[in-house]
Design an enzyme around this catalytic site. Sequence first.
Site, PDB file in Angstrom:
ATOM      1  N   LYS A  27      12.564  73.980   7.858  1.00 40.84           N
ATOM      2  CA  LYS A  27      12.584  73.281   9.139  1.00 40.84           C
ATOM      3  C   LYS A  27      11.747  72.000   9.134  1.00 40.84           C
ATOM      4  O   LYS A  27      12.088  71.020   9.795  1.00 40.84           O
ATOM      5  CB  LYS A  27      12.120  74.210  10.260  1.00 40.84           C
ATOM      6  N   ASP A  41      15.536  75.928  19.021  1.00 37.87           N
ATOM      7  CA  ASP A  41      14.742  77.170  18.999  1.00 37.87           C
ATOM      8  C   ASP A  41      13.927  77.328  20.280  1.00 37.87           C
ATOM      9  O   ASP A  41      13.868  78.396  20.865  1.00 37.87           O
ATOM     10  CB  ASP A  41      13.746  77.163  17.824  1.00 37.87           C
TER      11      ASP A  41
END
Length: 508
Positions: free
Chosen positions: A296, A334
């Site tokens: 990420k 997220d």
Amino acid sequence: MAGVSLVCVPLVGKSVEQMLSEMATATAGGADVAEIRLDHLASFEPRRDLDLLLRNRPLPVLVTYRPNWEGGEYEGDDGWRFEALLLAMELGAEYVDIELKVAQEFVDFLSGKRPDGTKLIVSSHNYQSTPSIEDLSILVARIQAVGADIVKIATTAVDITDVARMFKVMVHCQVPMIGLVMGDRGLMSRILCPKFGGYLTFAALSTGKESAPGQPSLSDLLDIYNIKQIKADTKVYGVVGKPVAHSKGPIIHGTAFRSVGYNAVYLPLLVDDFESFLSTYSSPDFAGFSVTMPHKEAALACSDEVDPIVKYIGAVNTLIKRPSDGKLIGYNTDYTGSISAIETTLQGKVPGASLADRIFVVIGAGGAGKALAYGAREKGARVVIANRTYERARELANFVGGQAISLADLENFHPEEGMILANTTSVGMYPNIHDTPLSKQALKSYALVFDAIYNPTLTRLLREAEELGVTIVTGVEMFVRQAMGQFEIFTGLPAPEKLMRETLLNFH
């Protein structure tokens, strides 16, 4: 040459009866071809057994008698193999496979006896690596020169970027070609076969019946990856991570794409080096990616532009190539997925409840931890970061204006009742389902416990919280919500929420 590729199921039964049963199952399951692996039979009587296998076959067959020196199970001499393969041709087998190493001998043996109607596949297997484009091209030429009707090359992926070389060679091959890259890192070679003009791909009848490393199952290939709909212009999306096999992304996104008629496929992509992966698959057809652990932060570094929120979170979980200029745009779904799941659940218990002024404990300081910490702070919560490495906890706490604490100290941390706990680590994820980041005793001070893990749905952490009467939010809820966000970024279309949630729960 791109278009529909045949799906071939290897029959690996130890007896003719088992193989006939497998062939019937493969037919019912939607296979186009059955590969009869004669070398797998415990005993083999050529005339009797081939007659039984071929007489009333429901599918076209590919007959292979693979020796142990090429990854098979046959240990005898070639003369016996050649006779059996010739007999298969005489009995009308649609395809026969012979290894390049002995192909010239086999062709000489057939001289004047080769029946019409059987296509000769000449194959080469490399169980160590994938050669350069130049070496692969030379191999193709050698296989063609020996008289192959179909070229078959199977190599091994040391890295996912190896597959790109096979695709390049396959696209430019002037004769039908089967080009496969074995192993978990080569999976996309088996699924994207039609996109790059592959003649045929292999699928195991079921998990455990693979005849080579990395074979997907027949049902996955047809139902999850929708291989029969993949064409040269199909867009490729996928989840990039390490590990990645556990991801339900292909099931949920594949089903959603299909439901709206979007011409795309979504793959699990096992990536070691994120930057190298992106530079290798730089064409616009590789249109977007979900990004999971541990990439990420690398995805943020590789983005040309990012959604403003991403700068604060410091992690990207969604990356797309902008069609107009090919630039990589980074997003993070997220934090919206997890925070909205937590808030909605709180409000379901107490209408109007909010995160404002509550102590919000985040376990983990990676990409998902940053997203939750940022999201909680934006909602007015007092954020506490607990991490195995205290330094990383302090770094993130400083960033969001929160408090840092070691994981050991969290056990006795209960300054007030009604706190929120969010686990963003992989502790408790399948297969380590008996692990938990925090003891049951320590959960008593919390009003709500959230776990980002969605496999299993009910982790030990959540189960123990529930036993204490604490409200829980599963990773499934977060996963569906962040996946909806990704779907909308990928396609520009509204996400089919009900379908995505049902799909994920049905496949659990």
